[in-house]
Design a protein around this motif. Structure first.
Motif, mmCIF file in Angstrom:
data_model
loop_
_atom_site.group_PDB
_atom_site.id
_atom_site.type_symbol
_atom_site.label_atom_id
_atom_site.label_comp_id
_atom_site.label_asym_id
_atom_site.label_seq_id
_atom_site.Cartn_x
_atom_site.Cartn_y
_atom_site.Cartn_z
ATOM 1 N N ARG A 115 56.744 11.407 -34.432
ATOM 2 C CA ARG A 115 57.784 10.593 -35.045
ATOM 3 C C ARG A 115 58.278 9.528 -34.066
ATOM 4 O O ARG A 115 58.110 9.643 -32.858
ATOM 5 C CB ARG A 115 58.949 11.477 -35.495
ATOM 6 N N ARG A 116 58.905 8.522 -34.617
ATOM 7 C CA ARG A 116 59.475 7.455 -33.779
ATOM 8 C C ARG A 116 60.569 8.023 -32.881
ATOM 9 O O ARG A 116 61.397 8.816 -33.314
ATOM 10 C CB ARG A 116 60.042 6.338 -34.650
ATOM 11 N N GLY A 117 60.557 7.605 -31.615
ATOM 12 C CA GLY A 117 61.564 8.061 -30.669
ATOM 13 C C GLY A 117 61.370 9.484 -30.194
ATOM 14 O O GLY A 117 62.273 10.060 -29.583
ATOM 15 N N GLU A 118 60.187 10.043 -30.416
ATOM 16 C CA GLU A 118 59.914 11.427 -30.027
ATOM 17 C C GLU A 118 58.982 11.459 -28.820
ATOM 18 O O GLU A 118 58.053 10.657 -28.718
ATOM 19 C CB GLU A 118 59.272 12.176 -31.189
ATOM 20 N N ALA A 119 59.237 12.389 -27.922
ATOM 21 C CA ALA A 119 58.362 12.614 -26.769
ATOM 22 C C ALA A 119 57.578 13.897 -27.010
ATOM 23 O O ALA A 119 58.164 14.968 -27.156
ATOM 24 C CB ALA A 119 59.167 12.726 -25.485
ATOM 25 N N SER B 252 54.345 -0.490 -14.244
ATOM 26 C CA SER B 252 55.349 -1.526 -14.423
ATOM 27 C C SER B 252 54.931 -2.528 -15.493
ATOM 28 O O SER B 252 55.746 -2.927 -16.331
ATOM 29 C CB SER B 252 55.595 -2.253 -13.096
ATOM 30 N N VAL B 253 53.649 -2.927 -15.491
ATOM 31 C CA VAL B 253 53.177 -3.849 -16.524
ATOM 32 C C VAL B 253 53.277 -3.194 -17.894
ATOM 33 O O VAL B 253 53.776 -3.796 -18.862
ATOM 34 C CB VAL B 253 51.721 -4.280 -16.240
ATOM 35 N N ALA B 254 52.815 -1.932 -17.998
ATOM 36 C CA ALA B 254 52.858 -1.233 -19.280
ATOM 37 C C ALA B 254 54.287 -1.031 -19.758
ATOM 38 O O ALA B 254 54.585 -1.151 -20.948
ATOM 39 C CB ALA B 254 52.151 0.120 -19.150
ATOM 40 N N ALA B 255 55.206 -0.747 -18.831
ATOM 41 C CA ALA B 255 56.593 -0.488 -19.205
ATOM 42 C C ALA B 255 57.277 -1.745 -19.734
ATOM 43 O O ALA B 255 58.085 -1.686 -20.665
ATOM 44 C CB ALA B 255 57.361 0.066 -18.006
ATOM 45 N N HIS B 256 56.967 -2.894 -19.144
ATOM 46 C CA HIS B 256 57.631 -4.128 -19.560
ATOM 47 C C HIS B 256 56.988 -4.754 -20.783
ATOM 48 O O HIS B 256 57.450 -5.799 -21.258
ATOM 49 C CB HIS B 256 57.648 -5.123 -18.391
ATOM 50 N N ARG C 106 62.021 7.015 -11.072
ATOM 51 C CA ARG C 106 62.237 5.752 -11.794
ATOM 52 C C ARG C 106 61.390 5.685 -13.051
ATOM 53 O O ARG C 106 61.834 5.190 -14.095
ATOM 54 C CB ARG C 106 61.923 4.572 -10.880
ATOM 55 N N CYS C 107 60.152 6.205 -12.972
ATOM 56 C CA CYS C 107 59.285 6.221 -14.158
ATOM 57 C C CYS C 107 59.869 7.105 -15.241
ATOM 58 O O CYS C 107 59.879 6.740 -16.432
ATOM 59 C CB CYS C 107 57.891 6.711 -13.779
ATOM 60 N N MET C 108 60.344 8.281 -14.860
ATOM 61 C CA MET C 108 60.933 9.191 -15.852
ATOM 62 C C MET C 108 62.169 8.581 -16.480
ATOM 63 O O MET C 108 62.401 8.701 -17.686
ATOM 64 C CB MET C 108 61.265 10.534 -15.197
ATOM 65 N N MET D 134 61.051 6.005 -18.962
ATOM 66 C CA MET D 134 60.561 6.606 -20.203
ATOM 67 C C MET D 134 61.711 7.139 -21.053
ATOM 68 O O MET D 134 61.666 7.080 -22.282
ATOM 69 C CB MET D 134 59.543 7.696 -19.882
ATOM 70 N N ARG D 135 62.753 7.647 -20.415
ATOM 71 C CA ARG D 135 63.933 8.060 -21.189
ATOM 72 C C ARG D 135 64.579 6.853 -21.863
ATOM 73 O O ARG D 135 65.085 6.956 -22.987
ATOM 74 C CB ARG D 135 64.941 8.765 -20.279
ATOM 75 N N GLY D 136 64.558 5.702 -21.167
ATOM 76 C CA GLY D 136 65.062 4.482 -21.783
ATOM 77 C C GLY D 136 64.238 4.084 -22.997
ATOM 78 O O GLY D 136 64.780 3.636 -24.014
ATOM 79 N N PHE D 137 62.916 4.255 -22.914
ATOM 80 C CA PHE D 137 62.066 3.990 -24.071
ATOM 81 C C PHE D 137 62.469 4.852 -25.257
ATOM 82 O O PHE D 137 62.558 4.377 -26.395
ATOM 83 C CB PHE D 137 60.593 4.264 -23.730
ATOM 84 N N LEU D 138 62.699 6.135 -25.003
ATOM 85 C CA LEU D 138 63.067 7.042 -26.082
ATOM 86 C C LEU D 138 64.376 6.628 -26.739
ATOM 87 O O LEU D 138 64.521 6.687 -27.963
ATOM 88 C CB LEU D 138 63.176 8.477 -25.552
ATOM 89 N N ARG D 139 65.329 6.202 -25.909
ATOM 90 C CA ARG D 139 66.622 5.771 -26.474
ATOM 91 C C ARG D 139 66.460 4.538 -27.353
ATOM 92 O O ARG D 139 67.223 4.342 -28.308
ATOM 93 C CB ARG D 139 67.620 5.492 -25.336
#
Length: 445
Positions: A59-63, A167-171, A193-195, A198-203
């Protein structure tokens, strides 16, 4: 409340490989097919199914974490989702923009600089040149490679590779992010910082598919976990459910092969490296009975039987090393008989040594014990049983985490916010120390 829409839909996914590894050569493929037709063979004997009948919705927003032994099909699934591989059968659908961090340095050209590779890798991931230019400074700052920006990336360390690739993938600001074991490379600060990224992505509603052997990270980060075994889904559940089932899977593998499992994650027993060997290992509880389930804070005894070949001569002060690993993670701690002051002198023939742990300091969880007949530096020299003995540790509900830490609470002062009507309050109360019913953390003898 309606269910969140799906970001990833996998239905009836199968992926086949051929063990020969030359199916990509047209003339070999045709010649083998012709021989099968002439001989009447109906199929190939060297077929290997990496994935079998996989059904999964994210689902969207799911890890969602993916765990399992090496060769279970975890990376194959991510490569199919990222379109690096094509499925043999089934349907795979990704709704939205996808970014993947599958392999260290994937998409990088070694002879080009970090600056040039940012533009190339970003373009491969689907970013426009203007988008890359607008985010360039943030990409470099996050990766921490500003001083080496114009250096060819073939001279980068593996950690620098990962930092720049992540960093490229995250941005890219993806709707779906695929992360493989590559985050095992890099320093602790960057992993944190990566974790956090990724939490920011989920939010923000990004869905993440996270493959890792680090079960502690899986448990902290993921909402659901998929356990793969020989290309099939063995279980989909909560992190605790999946890790528990994984532990049972490892137990089955250990019982099926008591001399050790050849798997870099599970561990196993190496062949004796010299004239000496550890012949038996016993892990005993406080009652002196062999046990696989132990209790935090209680005494534990580990006994090692050994034999030194008389024909090879005596060994002076053999060093016995014991290591404890969190299941699915790295080394927790290690101690050795020589560093602890045990000197046996000249040894030959058979014998037994034991180490007493007055109070087991491990928190609740699954751990693997390794033993070795080591050199004076603690490196395996004669025999090594790498993470070959699994234990379950249980504790009360008062302490979380991998360390069972004793503690004492005290009230140093106690003041009242409000005074009685007569303006005279009670005398300050200084109680004695309050100690919860838990056991102290042991110190290695």
């Amino acid at each position: 409340m309606s269910e969140r829409p799906s970001a990833i839909e996998i239905e009836g996914l199968w992926k086949r490989f051929y063990k020969g590894g030359n199916e990509g050569l047209l003339w070999l493929t045709l010649s083998k097919a012709l021989r099968r037709m002439i001989s009447g063979e109906t199929g190939r004997a060297d077929t290997f199914w990496a994935l079998q009948d996989i059904d999964l919705k994210v689902r969207r927003g799911e890890a969602v974490g993916i765990i399992g032994p090496n060769g279970a099909g975890k990376s194959t699934m991510l490569k199919i989702l990222s379109r690096v591989l094509r499925p043999t059968r089934g349907r795979v659908k990704v709704n939205g923009r996808l970014s993947g961090l599958i392999e260290v340095g994937a998409g990088f050209h070694g002879d080009l600089s970090g600056r040039e590779n940012v533009y190339i890798n970003g373009s491969i991931l689907g970013m426009s040149r203007r988008e890359i230019r607008d985010k360039f400074d943030r990409i470099i700052e996050f990766a921490g490679v500003g001083d080496f920006l114009d250096m060819p990336v073939k001279r980068y360390s593996s950690g620098m590779y990962v930092r720049l690739g992540f960093s490229v993938a995250a941005h890219m600001e993806p709707d779906v992010l695929l992360v493989d074991e590559v985050l095992s490379v890099g320093d602790v600060q960057f992993k944190a910082r990566c974790m956090e990224a990724m939490r920011g992505f989920l939010r923000r509603g990004t869905s993440i598919l996270f493959v890792s052997h680090n079960l502690a990270a899986i448990k902290r980060f993921c909402d659901r976990v998929v356990l793969l075994d020989h290309g099939r889904i063995r279980l989909i559940g909560t992190p605790d459910e999946a890790i528990s089932e994984y532990s049972k899977l490892v137990s089955d593998l250990e019982e099926a092969n008591p001399t050790g499992v050849e798997n870099s994650h599970i561990g196993g027993r190496a062949k004796a490296l010299g004239p000496a060997a550890i012949t038996a290992v016993r892990i005993l509880d406080e009652a002196g009975q062999p046990a696989r389930t132990l209790i935090s804070g209680r005494p534990v005894r580990i006994e090692l039987d050994y034999r030194i070949d008389p024909a090879a001569g005596a060994i002076v002060d053999p060093n016995f090393a014991i290591s404890v690993h969190m299941f699915g993670a790295g080394l927790f701690y290690q101690f050795e008989s020589l560093r602890d002051g045990l000197r046996l002198g000249s040894c030959v023939g058979s014998g037994t040594v034991a180490v007493e742990l007055p109070r087991l300091s491990l928190g609740e969880g699954v751990y693997q014990i390794g033993v070795a007949l080591a050199d004076e530096k603690g490196l395996p020299e004669h025999d090594w049983h790498d993470r070959a003995y699994r234990i379950n540790v249980v504790a009360d509900s008062q302490t979380d985490g991998p360390v069972y830490q004793p503690r004492t609470w005290q009230v140093l002062t106690k003041q009242y916010d409000a005074q009685p009507a007569n303006g005279v309050g009670p005398e300050p109360f200084y109680p004695e120390s309050v100690e919860p019913p838990c056991h102290s953390m042991g110190v290695m003898p």
